[in-house]
Enzyme design. Structure first.
Site, PDB file in Angstrom:
ATOM      1  CG  ASP A 289      -7.161   2.910  -1.309  1.00 37.63           C
ATOM      2  OD1 ASP A 289      -7.515   1.724  -1.330  1.00 37.63           O
ATOM      3  OD2 ASP A 289      -7.355   3.633  -0.305  1.00 37.63           O
TER       4      ASP A 289
ATOM      5  CE  LYS B  90      -4.446   0.615  -0.015  1.00 39.19           C
ATOM      6  NZ  LYS B  90      -5.505  -0.313  -0.438  1.00 39.19           N
TER       7      LYS B  90
ATOM      8  N   GLY C 131     -20.739   6.899   1.300  1.00 38.16           N
ATOM      9  CA  GLY C 131     -19.805   7.383   0.284  1.00 38.16           C
ATOM     10  C   GLY C 131     -20.527   7.678  -1.016  1.00 38.16           C
ATOM     11  CG  PHE C 132     -20.181  11.100  -3.012  1.00 36.79           C
ATOM     12  CD1 PHE C 132     -19.511  11.760  -4.032  1.00 36.79           C
ATOM     13  CD2 PHE C 132     -19.987  11.529  -1.712  1.00 36.79           C
ATOM     14  CE1 PHE C 132     -18.667  12.840  -3.761  1.00 36.79           C
ATOM     15  CE2 PHE C 132     -19.148  12.607  -1.425  1.00 36.79           C
ATOM     16  CZ  PHE C 132     -18.490  13.257  -2.458  1.00 36.79           C
ATOM     17  N   GLY C 133     -18.105   7.918  -3.964  1.00 35.84           N
ATOM     18  CA  GLY C 133     -16.957   7.840  -4.878  1.00 35.84           C
ATOM     19  C   GLY C 133     -17.058   6.641  -5.800  1.00 35.84           C
ATOM     20  CG  ASN C 134     -14.266   3.812  -8.710  1.00 34.63           C
ATOM     21  OD1 ASN C 134     -13.876   2.739  -8.278  1.00 34.63           O
ATOM     22  ND2 ASN C 134     -14.617   3.988  -9.965  1.00 34.63           N
ATOM     23  CB  VAL C 135     -15.808   1.878  -3.778  1.00 35.16           C
ATOM     24  CG1 VAL C 135     -16.373   0.646  -3.103  1.00 35.16           C
ATOM     25  CG2 VAL C 135     -14.329   1.687  -4.095  1.00 35.16           C
ATOM     26  CB  ALA C 136     -20.284   4.777  -3.187  1.00 38.79           C
ATOM     27  CD1 TRP C 137     -21.381   5.508 -10.627  1.00 35.45           C
ATOM     28  CD2 TRP C 137     -19.531   4.279 -10.935  1.00 35.45           C
ATOM     29  NE1 TRP C 137     -21.308   5.182 -11.955  1.00 35.45           N
ATOM     30  CE2 TRP C 137     -20.182   4.422 -12.174  1.00 35.45           C
ATOM     31  CE3 TRP C 137     -18.340   3.547 -10.886  1.00 35.45           C
ATOM     32  CZ2 TRP C 137     -19.689   3.865 -13.344  1.00 35.45           C
ATOM     33  CZ3 TRP C 137     -17.844   2.991 -12.044  1.00 35.45           C
ATOM     34  CH2 TRP C 137     -18.516   3.140 -13.256  1.00 35.45           C
TER      35      TRP C 137
HETATM   36  N1  GLU Z   1      -7.104  -0.022  -3.413  1.00 36.42           N
HETATM   37  C1  GLU Z   1      -7.815  -1.198  -3.812  1.00 36.42           C
HETATM   38  C2  GLU Z   1      -7.858  -2.163  -2.659  1.00 36.42           C
HETATM   39  O1  GLU Z   1      -7.948  -1.742  -1.527  1.00 36.42           O
HETATM   40  C3  GLU Z   1      -7.293  -1.775  -5.115  1.00 36.42           C
HETATM   41  C4  GLU Z   1      -5.850  -2.137  -5.126  1.00 36.42           C
HETATM   42  C5  GLU Z   1      -5.308  -2.600  -6.475  1.00 36.42           C
HETATM   43  O2  GLU Z   1      -6.053  -2.654  -7.436  1.00 36.42           O
HETATM   44  O3  GLU Z   1      -4.110  -2.882  -6.505  1.00 36.42           O
HETATM   45  O4  GLU Z   1      -7.863  -3.351  -2.793  1.00 36.42           O
END
Ligand code: GLU
Length: 446
Positions: free
Chosen positions: A164, A124, A236-242
């Site tokens: 992320d 990360k 949330g309303f970002g990419n993941v929530a979408w």
């Molecule tokens: N940030 C995302 C996660 O928490 C994706 C990580 C990635 O695609 O390498 O898994």
């Protein structure tokens, strides 16, 4: 293994790193019994080695803002574990980023990536750079300065960053542009989440949310329930929530809440195509507020200062940030009749809230299983880059389906209790751990 002793040792070595200590404790408590049935793990000190990252890069990122002023931020890359594959994991830009946050995320990533069935280690990275209110030019200059420091430590077979919180397709584009210039190679496989015209995988932007809903479908079908007609609250309303809102709606659920740091949108009539598209505009506006949604759609209401968990729902999907759902929220949800909670954010639920859900016997699954579709599709992007080909959306989606089913099966295999209740936290942790531990054992003391 003695969890109390290991945790006491870690707390002494890393005082105040609360998120990291929380993530480690959860995994160790889950795996303790299984671990102790394997004296070879104990002898090789697998756990003691696994809880510390392989290495941490910390660097200064200096850039010039639109007023011509020089700004300095901190950048990090934490290469956590490479037992089953090259380091892999996202980059987070958020004002609260610090080593504890990235260590918890890197640790979780190691187990999550192991669950995907693909050969990826855990990593990360990120920065305390706050993208809120920044211009496009400022974002570009920051991304370039960040990559200037990082580029030499990453590579398609070494360490593959991705997005992320605060890092999406635009930021990956700026970082790749700088990487390419410095490395003098067109190494697309060095980053994932790329644009579709230069090596990105179809379905990657949707994958975290879509994969989460595929996982939820498996949980529900095992419990004899269906998502059709269920009410869903999303934070949330970002990419993941979408992605989650899109797929939940497609599967016949009614998404009745989305939220932001400023409050929650109550959306009693569910999502439409226009509403889902507007979520993307909200994120692109870089203001980090959800209130304009209610101005645009008069059938919705903005409730300031409230969380998504204040809205009565069948299924709750935390899609924003760690520890965003606490013990009090859990009690509120349970009192309102919520019967399924699936973490889509990493460690979205506090240990107290998880204990509430499990004690109530409702369906609960952890982020490292539910949201693994994102990184899994990153793995599929790496494969396409290595083969110099592009799969169709249908091919990628089919593979994502297979992976999410397999993750669900692993959780059920390792997490089913004698009374039949599936402890998905335990199942995900044990399944993710076993693969990494076996690889570490076979590779000797390194
Ligand atoms: N940030 C995302 C996660 O928490 C994706 C990580 C990635 O695609 O390498 O898994």
């Amino acid at each position: 293994m003695n969890v109390t002793n290991i945790m006491a040792d870690l707390e002494r070595k890393h005082p105040g790193e609360n998120e990291y200590l929380q993530a480690v404790r959860e995994v160790l408590e889950s795996i303790e019994q299984t671990y102790n049935e394997h004296p070879e793990f104990e002898k090789a000190k697998i756990v003691e080695r696994m809880v510390e990252p392989d290495r941490i890069f910390t660097f200064r990122v200096t850039w010039v803002d639109d007023r011509g002023e020089i700004q300095t931020n901190l950048g990090y890359r934490i290469q956590f574990n490479s037992a089953i594959g090259p380091y892999k994991g996202g980059i987070r830009f958020h004002k609260a980023v610090n080593p504890s946050m990235l260590k918890f995320l890197g640790f979780e990533q190691t187990f999550k990536n192991s669950l995907t069935t693909l050969p990826m280690g855990g990593a990360k990275g990120g920065s305390d750079f706050d993208p809120v209110g920044k211009s496009d030019g400022e974002i570009m200059r920051f991304c370039q300065a960040f990559m200037w420091e990082l580029w030499n430590n990453i590579g398609p077979d070494t360490d593959i960053p991705a997005g992320d919180v605060g890092v999406g397709g635009r930021e990956i584009g700026y970082m790749y542009g700088m990487y390419k210039k410095l490395a003098r190679e067109y190494n697309t496989g060095v980053l994932t989440g790329k644009g579709m015209t230069w090596g990105g995988s179809l379905i990657r932007p949707e994958a975290t949310g879509f994969g989460a809903l595929y996982f939820v479908e498996h949980m529900l079908s095992r419990a004899g329930r269906s998502i059709e007609g269920a009410t869903v609250a999303i934070s949330g309303f970002g990419n993941v929530a979408w992605g989650a809102a899109t797929k939940a709606t497609e599967l016949g659920a009614k998404v009745i809440a989305i939220s932001g740091p400023d409050g929650v949108i109550y959306n009693p009539n569910g999502m439409t195509k226009e509403k889902i598209a507007f979520m993307l505009q909200l994120r692109a506006s870089n203001r980090n507020i959800v209130a304009p949604f209610a101005e645009r759609f008069p059938d919705t209401t903005f409730i300031p200062g409230k969380k998504a968990w204040s809205i009565k729902c069948d299924i709750a999907l935390p899609c924003a940030f760690q520890n965003e759902l606490n013990g009090e929220d859990a009690k509120e949800l349970l009192a309102a009749g919520t019967w399924c909670v699936a973490e889509v954010s990493n460690m979205g639920c506090t240990p107290e809230s998880i204990a509430e859900f499990q004690a109530a016997g409702i369906l609960f699954a952890p982020g490292k299983a539910v949201n693994a579709g994102g990184v899994a599709t990153s793995g599929l992007e790496m494969t396409q880059n290595a083969m110099h080909i592009c799969w169709s959306a249908a091919e990628v989606d089919e593979k994502l389906h297979y992976i999410m089913r397999s993750i669900h099966e692993q959780c059920v295999k390792y997490g089913t209790q004698p009374d039949g209740y599936v402890n998905y936290v335990k199942g995900a942790n044990i399944a993710g751990f076993m693969k990494v531990a076996q690889a570490m054992l076979e590779q000797g003391v390194v």
